[in-house]
Scaffold this motif. Structure first.
Motif, PDB file in Angstrom:
ATOM      1  N   CYS A 119       0.837  -1.195   0.000  1.00 17.02           N
ATOM      2  CA  CYS A 119       0.000   0.000   0.000  1.00 17.02           C
ATOM      3  C   CYS A 119       0.876   1.252   0.000  1.00 17.02           C
ATOM      4  N   THR A 120       2.087   1.134   0.532  1.00 18.26           N
ATOM      5  CA  THR A 120       3.001   2.280   0.561  1.00 18.26           C
ATOM      6  C   THR A 120       3.216   2.829  -0.842  1.00 18.26           C
ATOM      7  N   GLN A 121       3.449   1.920  -1.797  1.00 14.57           N
ATOM      8  CA  GLN A 121       3.683   2.392  -3.158  1.00 14.57           C
ATOM      9  C   GLN A 121       2.399   2.927  -3.798  1.00 14.57           C
ATOM     10  N   LEU A 253      -2.200  -6.838   0.678  1.00 12.50           N
ATOM     11  CA  LEU A 253      -2.346  -8.092   1.438  1.00 12.50           C
ATOM     12  C   LEU A 253      -1.761  -7.947   2.836  1.00 12.50           C
ATOM     13  N   SER A 254      -0.941  -6.901   3.046  1.00 12.05           N
ATOM     14  CA  SER A 254      -0.075  -6.818   4.234  1.00 12.05           C
ATOM     15  C   SER A 254      -0.781  -7.063   5.560  1.00 12.05           C
ATOM     16  N   LYS A 255      -1.923  -6.415   5.775  1.00 10.99           N
ATOM     17  CA  LYS A 255      -2.518  -6.433   7.106  1.00 10.99           C
ATOM     18  C   LYS A 255      -3.531  -7.569   7.251  1.00 10.99           C
ATOM     19  N   ARG A 256      -4.463  -7.686   6.298  1.00 11.76           N
ATOM     20  CA  ARG A 256      -5.508  -8.703   6.470  1.00 11.76           C
ATOM     21  C   ARG A 256      -4.938 -10.116   6.370  1.00 11.76           C
TER      22      ARG A 256
HETATM   23  C1  LIG Z   1       0.718  -0.341   7.045  1.00 11.42           C
HETATM   24  C2  LIG Z   1       0.066   0.803   6.392  1.00 11.42           C
HETATM   25  C3  LIG Z   1       0.341   1.126   5.058  1.00 11.42           C
HETATM   26  C4  LIG Z   1       1.396   0.428   4.269  1.00 11.42           C
HETATM   27  O1  LIG Z   1       1.023  -0.844   3.873  1.00 11.42           O
HETATM   28  P1  LIG Z   1       2.051  -1.798   3.115  1.00 11.42           P
HETATM   29  O2  LIG Z   1       1.180  -2.705   2.336  1.00 11.42           O
HETATM   30  O3  LIG Z   1       2.829  -2.514   4.174  1.00 11.42           O
HETATM   31  O4  LIG Z   1       2.933  -0.971   2.271  1.00 11.42           O
HETATM   32  C5  LIG Z   1      -0.355   2.181   4.476  1.00 11.42           C
HETATM   33  N1  LIG Z   1      -1.248   2.900   5.164  1.00 11.42           N
HETATM   34  C6  LIG Z   1      -1.519   2.646   6.462  1.00 11.42           C
HETATM   35  C7  LIG Z   1      -2.518   3.484   7.184  1.00 11.42           C
HETATM   36  C8  LIG Z   1      -0.857   1.591   7.117  1.00 11.42           C
HETATM   37  O5  LIG Z   1      -1.092   1.358   8.407  1.00 11.42           O
END
Ligand SMILES: *Cc1c(COP(=O)(O)O)cnc(C)c1O
Length: 422
Positions: A119-121, A253-256
């Motif tokens: 999501c960062t990118q 996918l990072s968090k869920r």
């Molecule tokens: C963790 C986070 C991101 C980044 O997510 P990644 O997929 O790890 O790059 C973006 N926005 C928020 C609010 C987050 O907590």
């Protein structure tokens, strides 16, 4: 090699211009690094970090079996060792479109979806696409500092609106209206919220959409915690209001799926009216993706099965664990007089709590509190200053429950040692 005479001059100039553009934004990683350096190694206590949201450090937070199997199969097939189209593999884009469409009153297509490195990118893409001379962007306070950092690299002016703790961290919509002008390029909403752990109601999201429409600005919806909601409000994606206002949906996918290291995210135009579907805009987005190159092809290839086949019981378990931990967190905090939690978390993995410095003898502010706590108790919290709220703390509760209990027990004894004598 021959040394050119003016070499020193050139590098000094380069350094100076680098310093000119170096953003002053504090990053979460930067401040947590400083706190870690401040840990007293002679102290026997194990370090417990409630500073950053990376639950993979704890065995209770594992990804789904199907996610792991899908990546292994994709790698073993040897079909995905080559380049993918820079906007993402077609099957990955289609799978994300279908996954997000489940919760929308209209259908997204593959063309709406661009695959990013986390999501960062996707955040970077959104800001890069909206940047223009004189532009400003409306960001929440407290917020997620990557937005400020990205904006500073793009020379986008940042204007903050408050999230109101007394209203369950809802957006101060009057402030949004007061801040916006004809140079405002977007309004950012993070839902479920980081750092506050709030989940916006349908009605509140609708009001946000109507406000943005009135101001004629798109909404950037950071839904990286999408579906990680365990309180009263169900998660509603901002894209539901895509007919009211164009929405850029960011996720990963990072968090869920608890795989932040896989770096698989998406940038999506949730825009049934087609404001972002103008050929010129789409061409521009595509060109930008040619610079980025996209995440690893074999991870992309695993995505369709991950999104289609992860069982409900996996998601339920994660939400159950997060709910249980957030309860431990709030209950233990009630035993620590100098910290109060204005709003119980209902989603994501973090909560904002307020420091009452008047109850402490020798603590000057949130940063001082966090440094002393790190040194004396080997417990790491994120100072609220890092997310825009001085004299608050952000606590990440996606850890092992026993680590959470231990960290808050130590915080209580830290309070008792530093309490002001009355
Ligand atoms: C963790 C986070 C991101 C980044 O997510 P990644 O997929 O790890 O790059 C973006 N926005 C928020 C609010 C987050 O907590």
């Amino acid at each position: 090699m021959e040394r050119r005479e003016n070499e020193g001059v050139i590098s000094a100039e380069k350094l100076e211009s680098a310093a000119y553009t170096a953003p002053s934004t504090i990053t979460i990683k930067g401040i947590l690094g400083l706190l870690m350096e401040n840990i007293d190694e002679s102290n026997e206590k194990r370090v417990i970090s409630l500073g950053m949201g990376d639950p993979t450090a704890y065995s209770c937070f594992r990804t789904a079996h199907v996610a792991q199997d899908s990546v292994l199969d994709s790698l073993h097939s040897q079909k995905f060792n080559g380049y993918a189209p820079t906007v993402g593999l077609p099957q990955t884009r289609r799978a994300v479109a279908e996954y997000l469409s489940r919760d929308l009153p209209y259908k997204l297509t593959s063309d709406d979806v661009f695959i990013t490195s986390g999501c960062t990118q996707a955040i970077d893409v959104a800001l890069a696409m909206l940047a223009r001379p004189g532009a400003n962007i409306l960001l929440p306070r407290p917020g997620f500092p990557i937005y400020e950092l990205c904006a500073s690299f793009r020379h986008i002016e940042v204007r903050h609106f408050d999230l109101l703790p007394e209203n369950g961290w809802e957006v101060d919509l009057d402030a949004v209206e007061a801040l916006a002008d004809h140079n405002t390029v977007a309004l950012v909403i993070i839902n479920p919220g980081n750092p506050c752990g709030n989940v916006c109601s349908y009605q509140h999201l609708e009001k946000i959409a109507e406000t943005a429409r009135k101001l004629n600005i798109p909404v950037i919806a950071d839904e990286v915690y999408g579906h990680l909601a365990f309180g009263r409000n169900l998660f509603v994606p901002m894209g539901v209001f895509g007919e009211t206002v164009p929405v850029l949906t960011l996720g990963s996918l990072s968090k869920r799926w608890i795989v932040p290291g896989w770096r698989l995210g998406w940038f999506v135009t949730s825009d049934p009216c087609g404001m972002f579907r103008e050929p010129k805009i789409i061409e521009r987005i595509k060109k930008y993706f040619d610079i980025l190159g996209g995440p690893a092809t074999f991870i992309q290839a695993a995505v369709p099965r991950i999104l289609e086949q992860t069982e409900e019981v996996y998601f339920k378990r994660t939400n159950y664990l997060l709910k249980q931990n957030s309860d431990i967190c709030c209950d233990r905090i009630m035993e620590i007089p100098c910290i109060t939690c204005p709003h119980r978390p209902e989603g994501s993995m973090a909560v904002m709590v307020k420091l009452n410095l008047s109850l402490l003898e020798d603590i000057s502010d949130d940063i001082d509190f966090c440094f002393k706590l790190a040194k004396e108790e080997s417990v790491i919290f994120l100072p609220g200053t890092a997310v825009g709220l001085k004299n608050w703390l952000r606590i990440t509760f996606a850890v092992d429950p026993s680590a959470l209990e231990e960290a808050l027990r130590r915080t209580k004894s830290f309070y008792q040692r530093h309490a002001k004598l009355v």
